[in-house]
Design a protein around this motif. Structure first.
Motif, short mmCIF file in Angstrom:
data_model
loop_
_atom_site.label_atom_id
_atom_site.label_comp_id
_atom_site.label_asym_id
_atom_site.label_seq_id
_atom_site.Cartn_x
_atom_site.Cartn_y
_atom_site.Cartn_z
N TYR A 283 0.66 -1.08 0.11
CA TYR A 283 -0.10 0.29 0.60
C TYR A 283 0.89 0.94 0.07
N ILE A 284 -0.42 2.14 0.12
CA ILE A 284 0.93 3.21 -0.03
C ILE A 284 1.63 4.11 1.37
N GLU A 285 1.05 3.29 2.33
CA GLU A 285 1.45 3.99 2.93
C GLU A 285 1.94 2.42 4.18
N THR A 286 2.63 2.67 5.48
CA THR A 286 3.62 1.68 6.23
C THR A 286 3.18 2.12 7.58
N THR A 287 3.37 1.18 8.09
CA THR A 287 3.15 0.91 9.85
C THR A 287 3.25 2.42 10.32
N LYS A 288 2.59 2.79 11.24
CA LYS A 288 2.32 4.02 11.23
C LYS A 288 1.71 4.24 12.75
N THR A 289 1.57 5.32 13.20
CA THR A 289 1.19 5.49 14.70
C THR A 289 -0.04 6.94 14.47
N SER A 290 -1.25 6.95 14.34
CA SER A 290 -1.87 8.42 14.39
C SER A 290 -3.21 8.35 15.23
N GLN A 291 -2.87 9.48 16.28
CA GLN A 291 -4.35 9.80 17.63
C GLN A 291 -4.63 8.59 17.96
N ILE A 293 -3.83 5.67 17.56
CA ILE A 293 -3.74 4.11 17.35
C ILE A 293 -2.50 3.60 16.40
N MET A 294 -2.03 2.51 16.72
CA MET A 294 -1.20 1.57 16.40
C MET A 294 -1.63 0.63 14.36
N PHE A 295 -1.47 1.29 13.64
CA PHE A 295 -0.98 0.67 12.45
C PHE A 295 -0.20 -0.30 11.94
N THR A 296 0.00 -1.68 11.85
CA THR A 296 1.13 -2.08 11.57
C THR A 296 0.85 -3.22 10.01
N ASP A 297 1.63 -2.96 9.52
CA ASP A 297 2.06 -3.58 8.42
C ASP A 297 2.44 -5.32 8.32
N ASN A 298 1.51 -6.70 7.95
CA ASN A 298 1.96 -7.50 8.46
C ASN A 298 2.62 -8.39 7.42
N LYS A 299 3.01 -7.33 6.28
CA LYS A 299 4.06 -7.97 5.00
C LYS A 299 3.18 -8.81 4.83
N ASP A 300 1.94 -9.34 4.76
CA ASP A 300 1.43 -10.21 3.72
C ASP A 300 -0.05 -9.56 3.32
N GLY A 301 -0.36 -8.05 3.06
CA GLY A 301 -1.09 -7.36 2.95
C GLY A 301 -2.18 -7.05 4.65
N SER A 302 -2.32 -7.53 5.63
CA SER A 302 -3.23 -7.33 6.45
C SER A 302 -2.46 -6.19 6.84
N ILE A 303 -3.69 -5.63 8.39
CA ILE A 303 -3.15 -4.98 9.25
C ILE A 303 -3.65 -4.99 10.31
N ASN A 304 -2.56 -4.43 11.02
CA ASN A 304 -3.00 -4.88 12.71
C ASN A 304 -3.47 -3.33 13.49
N VAL A 305 -4.35 -3.13 13.89
CA VAL A 305 -4.86 -2.44 14.40
C VAL A 305 -5.11 -2.01 16.00
N SER A 306 -4.85 -1.50 16.80
CA SER A 306 -4.53 -1.32 18.24
C SER A 306 -4.59 -0.18 18.54
N GLY A 307 -5.15 -0.19 19.73
CA GLY A 307 -4.95 1.16 20.59
C GLY A 307 -6.46 1.63 20.85
#
Length: 785
Positions: A283-291, A293-307
């Motif tokens: 995707y155009i974005e990779t792992t990041k934190t915003s507001q 929330i931690m968005f983690t790129d799992n390298k298989d197309g899935s995104i972990n969202v926590s916080g």
């Protein structure tokens, strides 16, 4: 046979009677005077079995007969006394005659007179006396014991002795001219004065004597054959029944004994896709934190969202900015978002949109879309989202990663081939939990297999997030039981913590009991447990994890293991495989014993190369003179034109791989219009290529001696055995024979024979002797002996 009777066991005199044997049963009449003994209380009669031959006699058995006192009957009939000396002389004489008859049949030179003359003489004697002794009591004798050292059975003639005066006179007249034969038989005739049983009934006709001689000869032959059979089977007693595990790893009815005929097979697995996922990755974005929330790129197309979101939080898969959008062809699509719970996933092209799940249509001129994940302010989340865009016509909504919109493996998206790498074979008892092995402890110390609390909430082999950490493979959809003993209150909450192979976790609670049954929905790779409300000093012990839905008695953990520092490869095939695993046939490498040697039978050749080394042609990209390839090494199917297909799998492409079938065979290649790339294009991509090709002829590689020795020592356990062949990648597959319980083994035999009787199994010698003695005592009581 002579039986001597007495009222005194150790002193006094005895009264002798002759025993009569009929059909293997010997009877002797008890003297009446011993039964009319004027006793006032119950007493005993002692009987002694006395056996004689020409030179000696001895007492063989003693029988004690209890006698109950009763009223005296009137005029009891007196039985005639028997002269034991006369009986013994008769036995000796008749034995001598029988011995001469037998010797005449087997060796004519050793007999003083031929068997034929003896038979004629006996017939004349018996014809002469038959009319004079018709009223004699019938007695029947048998030749017993084996004649000479050859083991020939000589039957002992038994008779009752009575009056036969006239028989002697006529017998003397009948044999007066017989010379030496008369002299030999005189002793027998003289004794016949007192024989009260018919000699004709005793020995039958001369023809019967001949039949007896023939039977003796046959018995001798049969005994010789029986001795040969006994010699052959004396070391072949049935001590174990064996069964095949048929690939099963949980043996619910195993006995202690060696594993035999073991084979360990390789396996292979390769992830493939259909190309249905059109949401291009990365995707155009990779792992990041915003507001928050931690968005983690799992390298298989899935995104972990926590916080917890402190404001509106966004993660752009594609954004609504130039150069950041995703282009799709005109058509109708479907947005699929597996794993989403609290988040929103949105797709939009400025004309139409879809949220979370739904279809949308792309029209010409509006082919660019943007897609993002949104979390509302104040929302707390912890989830893994698997976003996917696919054609609306596609029914299967299961997630697969993006592979260029084409099936994979392909040159742009190679897929790893997993194999059985460095396998370890373990043989365990029913308990899968090793109380002496621990990875991590929380508020717990461990001593001699016991877990001791140092504070509240005992935690064994779990992570900070209460997820199991002990490597322990449990199979999906199988029933398991976890149990323990503890000083913690039974009402306190307890958990078994599971971690599945896909990363998900499951904590199973149990209260008011010290065990829990569970059936994992997926394969489990790690396990742990927690006890709440403990205090310092509380203990947990006898932890047991077993297959089945019932908590059984505790059994300590046992383990045998053998590690093989090798790789076992396999190729899936439609037919002609050497093993079938879960319905799929494979040509597989295997660990097998041949001629007493354990080794690896190589049926697969590994080739590791790179497309940059291709050197064949633009239209037929491939390799010439590949290292390790010979003209006759590899298995080929029916030729296709000038080529033949190779049976192989590759991380590189699913397209057909060919080998030249004309001239040299050392050319491996693809076809450009099938693979989609020319040789020069593939050279430029420099793709690592892993190939696994079936060998034309297997290669046997002996294992080191220490590994062979360990494989031979593997044994199963009573009553349950668990087998595993784990590796760095895939589990191996093993087939072997193992001992089962004697009860189940015999039950199988009974089933084949239609035998419905009950048997006693696993009885120790002392118990068996006690059982037999008790049955013998009952029999004696019933016989009043």
């Amino acid at each position: 046979m002579e039986v001597q009777f007495s009222l005194d066991e150790k002193s006094g005199e005895t009264l002798s009677r002759v025993g009569t044997t009929v059909d293997g049963v010997t009877e002797a009449k008890i003297p009446d005077e011993l039964l009319t003994h004027s006793a006032t209380s119950n007493y005993r009669i002692y009987a002694y079995i006395y056996l004689t031959d020409e030179t000696s006699g001895n007492t063989k058995y003693e029988i004690t007969i209890p006698v109950r006192v009763r009223s005296k009957p009137t005029s009891p009939a007196e039985d005639p006394e028997t002269d034991p000396d006369l009986f013994r002389e008769t036995v000796v004489a008749v034995n001598a005659s029988a011995e001469r008859a037998e010797n005449a049949a087997s060796s004519a030179t050793e007999s003083a007179a031929s068997a034929e003359e003896t038979l004629i003489e006996i017939k004349r004697v018996t014809d002469g006396i038959s009319e004079n002794i018709e009223n004699a009591n019938t007695m029947k004798s048998e030749l017993s014991d084996m004649i000479n050292s050859a083991g020939i059975e000589k039957k002992e003639l038994e008779s009752s002795i009575g009056k036969a005066g006239e028989a002697k006179t006529q017998l003397d007249n009948s044999i007066s001219s017989d010379g030496e034969q008369k002299s030999t038989l005189d002793t027998t005739i003289e004794q016949a004065n007192t024989i009260d049983a018919s000699l004709k009934d005793q020995i039958g006709s001369a023809e019967q004597i001949q039949e007896n001689i023939e039977q003796i000869r046959k018995n001798k032959d049969d005994i010789s054959l029986l001795n040969e059979d006994l010699e052959e089977v004396k070391d072949k007693k049935i001590t174990k029944f064996y069964a095949s595990n048929q690939g099963e790893t949980h043996l619910a009815d195993s006995d202690n004994g060696k594993i035999q005929d073991m084979i360990i097979y390789g396996r292979s697995s390769q992830f493939t896709t259909t190309g249905k996922n059109l949401l291009k990755y990365p995707y155009i974005e990779t792992t990041k934190t915003s507001q928050g929330i931690m968005f983690t790129d799992n390298k298989d197309g899935s995104i972990n969202v926590s916080g917890s979101a402190t404001g509106m939080a966004y993660y752009n898969l594609y954004s609504n900015r130039d150069g950041k959008r995703l282009t799709l062809a005109s058509g109708t699509y479907k947005l699929v978002t597996k794993g989403r719970r609290g988040c929103d996933v949105v797709v939009n092209n400025g004309v139409t949109s879809a949220k979370n799940e739904g279809t949308f249509t792309i029209t010409e001129g509006h082919n660019e879309i943007y897609c993002y994940i949104a979390i509302q302010e104040g929302l707390t989340v912890d989830e893994t989202i698997y976003p996917m865009i696919q054609l609306a016509s596609s029914i299967d909504e299961s997630y697969e990663p993006y592979t260029g919109g084409k099936p994979s493996p392909n040159p742009d998206y190679p897929q790893e081939i997993k194999r059985v790498v460095n396998p370890t074979m373990k043989v365990c008892g029913k308990n899968l939990w090793d109380n002496f092995k621990t990875l991590s402890l929380g508020n717990v110390e461990q001593k001699n297999g016991t877990y001791i609390a140092t504070a509240d909430n005992m935690q064994v082999d779990i992570t900070m997030k209460s997820v199991g950490a002990r490597p322990l493979l449990l199979k999906a959809n199988n029933a398991y039981t976890f149990s323990l003993k503890t000083t913690v209150s039974i009402s306190s909450p307890k958990f078994v913590c599971l971690r599945y192979t896909n990363g998900e976790s499951n904590n199973i609670i149990f209260t008011n009991k010290n065990f829990v049954n569970f059936v994992p929905k997926r394969d489990v790779e790690k396990v742990g447990f927690i006890l709440y409300e403990s205090v310092a000093g509380d203990k947990v012990y006898d932890v047991q994890l077993e297959m089945g839905s019932e908590a059984t008695y505790y059994e300590p953990y046992t383990e045998q293991s053998v590690q093989l520092p090798y790789t076992l490869n396999a190729i899936p095939v439609a037919s002609g495989g050497n093993v079938t695993i879960n319905g799929q046939q494979y040509i597989a490498d295997r660990v097998v014993e041949k001629d007493g040697v354990f080794g690896i039978e190589r049926n697969i050749r590994e080739i590791h190369t790179n497309t940059k080394t291709m050197n064949n042609s633009e239209e037929y990209p491939g390799w010439k003179n590949v290292e390790g390839i010979s003209d006759v090494t590899y298995y080929n199917v029916d030729p296709v034109g000038d080529s033949r297909k190779l049976t192989l799998i590759s991380n590189f492409t699913r397209a057909t791989f060919l080998q030249n079938n004309k001239g040299t065979n050392n050319i491996l290649y693809y076809i450009k219009h099938i693979i989609g790339y020319s040789q020069s294009e593939l050279i430029a991509k420099a793709i690592d290529v892993d190939m696994y090709i079936r060998l034309q002829d297997a290669i046997f590689e002996p294992l080191p001696g220490d590994i062979q020795a360990k494989l031979r020592t593997l044994v199963t356990n009573y009553p349950v055995t668990n087998i595993s062949v784990t590796s760095d990648q895939l589990d191996g597959y093993t087939v072997f024979n193992y001992p089962i319980s004697m009860a189940n083994g015999w039950n199988y035999v009974k089933q084949q024979l239609g035998d419905t009787r009950d048997y006693i199994y696993d009885m120790d010698i002392q118990s068996a002797e006690a059982y037999v003695n008790s049955e013998y005592a009952v029999a004696l009581t019933e016989l009043e002996v």
